[in-house]
Write a protein that holds these residues in place. Structure first.
Motif, PDB file in Angstrom:
ATOM      1  N   ILE A   1      23.884  16.386 -12.974  1.00 40.52           N
ATOM      2  CA  ILE A   1      22.747  16.553 -13.877  1.00 40.52           C
ATOM      3  C   ILE A   1      23.213  16.341 -15.321  1.00 40.52           C
ATOM      4  O   ILE A   1      24.218  16.914 -15.756  1.00 40.52           O
ATOM      5  N   GLY A   2      22.475  15.505 -16.048  1.00 38.16           N
ATOM      6  CA  GLY A   2      22.799  15.226 -17.437  1.00 38.16           C
ATOM      7  C   GLY A   2      23.756  14.077 -17.644  1.00 38.16           C
ATOM      8  O   GLY A   2      23.982  13.661 -18.790  1.00 38.16           O
ATOM      9  N   ALA A   3      24.332  13.526 -16.576  1.00 42.58           N
ATOM     10  CA  ALA A   3      25.281  12.421 -16.698  1.00 42.58           C
ATOM     11  C   ALA A   3      24.539  11.088 -16.745  1.00 42.58           C
ATOM     12  O   ALA A   3      23.393  10.969 -16.311  1.00 42.58           O
ATOM     13  N   ASN A   4      25.224  10.094 -17.269  1.00 41.40           N
ATOM     14  CA  ASN A   4      24.596   8.768 -17.333  1.00 41.40           C
ATOM     15  C   ASN A   4      24.703   7.995 -16.026  1.00 41.40           C
ATOM     16  O   ASN A   4      24.062   6.969 -15.871  1.00 41.40           O
ATOM     17  N   GLU A   5      25.516   8.456 -15.086  1.00 43.79           N
ATOM     18  CA  GLU A   5      25.647   7.862 -13.751  1.00 43.79           C
ATOM     19  C   GLU A   5      26.070   6.388 -13.804  1.00 43.79           C
ATOM     20  O   GLU A   5      25.641   5.569 -12.987  1.00 43.79           O
TER      21      GLU A   5
ATOM     22  N   VAL B   1      19.485   9.478 -22.428  1.00 41.38           N
ATOM     23  CA  VAL B   1      19.846   9.944 -21.093  1.00 41.38           C
ATOM     24  C   VAL B   1      19.199  11.296 -20.811  1.00 41.38           C
ATOM     25  O   VAL B   1      18.733  11.555 -19.686  1.00 41.38           O
ATOM     26  N   ARG B   2      19.138  12.164 -21.789  1.00 39.62           N
ATOM     27  CA  ARG B   2      18.466  13.457 -21.604  1.00 39.62           C
ATOM     28  C   ARG B   2      16.976  13.248 -21.314  1.00 39.62           C
ATOM     29  O   ARG B   2      16.390  13.960 -20.487  1.00 39.62           O
ATOM     30  N   LEU B   3      16.369  12.289 -21.998  1.00 41.72           N
ATOM     31  CA  LEU B   3      14.969  11.978 -21.724  1.00 41.72           C
ATOM     32  C   LEU B   3      14.793  11.443 -20.303  1.00 41.72           C
ATOM     33  O   LEU B   3      13.797  11.770 -19.626  1.00 41.72           O
ATOM     34  N   ASP B   4      15.744  10.673 -19.842  1.00 41.53           N
ATOM     35  CA  ASP B   4      15.685  10.184 -18.465  1.00 41.53           C
ATOM     36  C   ASP B   4      15.640  11.347 -17.471  1.00 41.53           C
ATOM     37  O   ASP B   4      14.839  11.342 -16.524  1.00 41.53           O
ATOM     38  N   TRP B   5      16.479  12.332 -17.687  1.00 41.01           N
ATOM     39  CA  TRP B   5      16.514  13.468 -16.779  1.00 41.01           C
ATOM     40  C   TRP B   5      15.243  14.310 -16.873  1.00 41.01           C
ATOM     41  O   TRP B   5      14.758  14.841 -15.863  1.00 41.01           O
ATOM     42  N   GLN B   6      14.713  14.450 -18.063  1.00 42.18           N
ATOM     43  CA  GLN B   6      13.476  15.221 -18.212  1.00 42.18           C
ATOM     44  C   GLN B   6      12.313  14.574 -17.452  1.00 42.18           C
ATOM     45  O   GLN B   6      11.519  15.259 -16.798  1.00 42.18           O
ATOM     46  N   VAL B   7      12.220  13.253 -17.563  1.00 43.95           N
ATOM     47  CA  VAL B   7      11.154  12.546 -16.840  1.00 43.95           C
ATOM     48  C   VAL B   7      11.382  12.653 -15.340  1.00 43.95           C
ATOM     49  O   VAL B   7      10.430  12.814 -14.547  1.00 43.95           O
ATOM     50  N   MET B   8      12.635  12.616 -14.896  1.00 45.09           N
ATOM     51  CA  MET B   8      12.923  12.715 -13.474  1.00 45.09           C
ATOM     52  C   MET B   8      12.543  14.091 -12.928  1.00 45.09           C
ATOM     53  O   MET B   8      11.937  14.188 -11.842  1.00 45.09           O
ATOM     54  N   PHE B   9      12.856  15.151 -13.678  1.00 46.59           N
ATOM     55  CA  PHE B   9      12.499  16.497 -13.244  1.00 46.59           C
ATOM     56  C   PHE B   9      10.992  16.755 -13.316  1.00 46.59           C
ATOM     57  O   PHE B   9      10.474  17.627 -12.612  1.00 46.59           O
ATOM     58  N   PHE B  10      10.297  16.018 -14.136  1.00 45.67           N
ATOM     59  CA  PHE B  10       8.847  16.139 -14.221  1.00 45.67           C
ATOM     60  C   PHE B  10       8.169  15.658 -12.939  1.00 45.67           C
ATOM     61  O   PHE B  10       7.100  16.152 -12.576  1.00 45.67           O
ATOM     62  N   ARG B  11       8.786  14.715 -12.271  1.00 47.74           N
ATOM     63  CA  ARG B  11       8.317  14.156 -10.994  1.00 47.74           C
ATOM     64  C   ARG B  11       6.852  13.704 -11.089  1.00 47.74           C
ATOM     65  O   ARG B  11       5.946  14.355 -10.561  1.00 47.74           O
ATOM     66  N   PRO B  12       6.626  12.582 -11.753  1.00 49.29           N
ATOM     67  CA  PRO B  12       5.239  12.106 -11.893  1.00 49.29           C
ATOM     68  C   PRO B  12       4.540  11.854 -10.561  1.00 49.29           C
ATOM     69  O   PRO B  12       3.325  12.024 -10.456  1.00 49.29           O
ATOM     70  N   TYR B  13       5.277  11.445  -9.538  1.00 47.86           N
ATOM     71  CA  TYR B  13       4.645  11.173  -8.249  1.00 47.86           C
ATOM     72  C   TYR B  13       4.075  12.437  -7.595  1.00 47.86           C
ATOM     73  O   TYR B  13       3.228  12.346  -6.701  1.00 47.86           O
TER      74      TYR B  13
ATOM     75  N   TRP C   1      15.217   5.017 -13.902  1.00 49.97           N
ATOM     76  CA  TRP C   1      15.178   5.816 -15.113  1.00 49.97           C
ATOM     77  C   TRP C   1      14.303   5.106 -16.150  1.00 49.97           C
ATOM     78  O   TRP C   1      14.077   3.897 -16.058  1.00 49.97           O
ATOM     79  N   LEU C   2      13.872   5.858 -17.137  1.00 47.03           N
ATOM     80  CA  LEU C   2      13.080   5.247 -18.217  1.00 47.03           C
ATOM     81  C   LEU C   2      13.908   4.230 -18.998  1.00 47.03           C
ATOM     82  O   LEU C   2      13.391   3.184 -19.410  1.00 47.03           O
ATOM     83  N   SER C   3      15.183   4.512 -19.190  1.00 45.91           N
ATOM     84  CA  SER C   3      16.041   3.566 -19.906  1.00 45.91           C
ATOM     85  C   SER C   3      16.230   2.277 -19.107  1.00 45.91           C
ATOM     86  O   SER C   3      16.420   1.204 -19.694  1.00 45.91           O
ATOM     87  N   ASP C   4      16.177   2.347 -17.773  1.00 45.33           N
ATOM     88  CA  ASP C   4      16.249   1.125 -16.966  1.00 45.33           C
ATOM     89  C   ASP C   4      15.084   0.201 -17.280  1.00 45.33           C
ATOM     90  O   ASP C   4      15.244  -1.026 -17.369  1.00 45.33           O
ATOM     91  N   VAL C   5      13.905   0.786 -17.435  1.00 45.49           N
ATOM     92  CA  VAL C   5      12.711  -0.002 -17.711  1.00 45.49           C
ATOM     93  C   VAL C   5      12.801  -0.638 -19.098  1.00 45.49           C
ATOM     94  O   VAL C   5      12.454  -1.809 -19.282  1.00 45.49           O
ATOM     95  N   LEU C   6      13.264   0.126 -20.084  1.00 38.60           N
ATOM     96  CA  LEU C   6      13.398  -0.425 -21.436  1.00 38.60           C
ATOM     97  C   LEU C   6      14.364  -1.608 -21.447  1.00 38.60           C
ATOM     98  O   LEU C   6      14.096  -2.642 -22.088  1.00 38.60           O
ATOM     99  N   LEU C   7      15.470  -1.473 -20.728  1.00 34.06           N
ATOM    100  CA  LEU C   7      16.435  -2.569 -20.699  1.00 34.06           C
ATOM    101  C   LEU C   7      15.890  -3.756 -19.892  1.00 34.06           C
ATOM    102  O   LEU C   7      16.177  -4.910 -20.220  1.00 34.06           O
ATOM    103  N   GLY C   8      15.090  -3.489 -18.874  1.00 30.95           N
ATOM    104  CA  GLY C   8      14.482  -4.577 -18.117  1.00 30.95           C
ATOM    105  C   GLY C   8      13.500  -5.380 -18.958  1.00 30.95           C
ATOM    106  O   GLY C   8      13.457  -6.614 -18.858  1.00 30.95           O
TER     107      GLY C   8
END
Length: 330
Positions: A148-152, A61-73, A210-217
């Motif tokens: 911020i930091g929650a699994n939502e 979950v922390r990795l998910d937030w880090q990637v989100m704050f990185f804002r690849p777009y 999130w990145l974890s969404d993709v892994l589970l997909g």
């Protein structure tokens, strides 16, 4: 004059399928081998580990937030237009139409409905399993996150697991599953893996998952492909039922068209075989009156009363002597 019935397009399609009722011998139906069962169990364990890691708000979950704050777009904005088009390869509607068109052609060439039925079963399993997981866990996406930091989790969302990624794995992976040779299966497996990987990363780039969404997909789609051989007997029974229903409809339609107009359908009793009696068509000619029809030898001769010729004033009955005519002239 005897005319042949005009075939509809559906009749021509099934006639094409009937040319070879048996499936080609070189196309094997996948079975649940020990190797496949091990892969299925490993993927299922990976699926459970991802869910557990998100539920307990672990490092994933922390990795998910880090990637989100990185804002690849924003970091690579020059490829945004390409990613917008590429992510369509994971949308269910367009991909299902493209793959169904290809598998429909395969069904035409191989004279079997199995490719289309396998696609239908896989998409049905995808909707049931992924849809139930999405609404059951209710996770919010990056754009709708509240803390911020929650699994939502369990907040009414529908993005865990990633439907785009799971759909890309199943839709493009079914081509490898139905491949007619080992070489084609390897190539199509590699292409489908790269395509689904790109679709998953595209959703992370756009910030919709999130990145974890993709892994589970990925795991959800792979579970459907690995477990699809368990449904092969159901696919075979469905194919046989469709063809049997088609045959009954054709027999009923031909029987209705052969019966006289306005007459109720009746059972046909076979006539005894006799060499001196000619077999007649059950349909009576339109110009005959209703009633029993007799052969020419059984009819009584009918003599018309009187002459058939119209009356003429200057004609006399045959055998009589005509009266003398007066002579004219001087």
């Amino acid at each position: 004059m005897r005319t042949e019935p005009k075939l509809t397009r559906l009749d021509r399609v099934f006639a094409r399928l009937d040319r070879e009722p048996e499936r080609p011998a070189h196309i094997d139906v996948p079975k649940m081998s020990r190797h496949r069962i091990v892969l299925f169990a490993g993927t299922l364990a990976f699926y459970g580990a991802i869910v557990w890691a998100v539920v307990i708000t672990s490092w994933l979950v922390r990795l998910d937030w880090q990637v989100m704050f990185f804002r690849p777009y924003q970091q690579w904005s020059e490829i945004h237009w390409f990613v917008d088009y590429y992510v369509v390869l994971g949308q269910r509607g367009p991909t299902a139409v493209m793959v169904a068109a290809w598998l429909g052609w395969r069904s035409w060439r191989q004279h079997t409905l199995r490719p289309l039925l396998a696609l239908g079963v896989s998409l049905l399993l995808l909707n049931i399993t992924v849809g139930a997981a999405k609404y059951g866990m209710g996770r919010l996406g990056p754009h709708y996150a509240t803390t911020i930091g929650a699994n939502e989790m369990w907040l009414g969302g529908d993005i865990f697991p990633s439907g785009h990624t799971a759909n890309a794995v199943v839709t493009w992976g079914i081509l490898a599953y139905l491949a007619s040779s080992a070489r084609a299966q390897r190539w199509l497996s590699a292409v489908s893996a790269v395509t689904s990987l790109g679709v998953g990363m595209a959703t992370v780039y756009l910030g919709t998952h999130w990145l974890s969404d993709v892994l589970l997909g990925w795991a959800a789609g792979l579970l459907i492909l690995l477990g699809l051989p368990w449904f092969e007997p159901l696919i075979a029974r469905a194919e046989a039922w469709i063809f049997d229903l088609r045959d009954r409809l054709l027999v009923r339609r031909r029987g209705t068209s052969a019966a006289p107009a306005g007459a109720p359908p009746a059972s046909v009793t076979p006539l005894p075989e006799r060499e001196d009696v000619a077999v007649r068509s059950p349909r009576a000619p339109a110009y005959l009156a209703p009633g029993p029809h007799t052969t020419r030898s059984e009819r009584a001769p009918v003599t018309p009363a009187g002459s058939r010729r119209p009356p003429h004033p200057e004609r006399h009955p045959r055998g009589s002597t005509p009266s003398s005519r007066p002579l004219t002239g001087g």
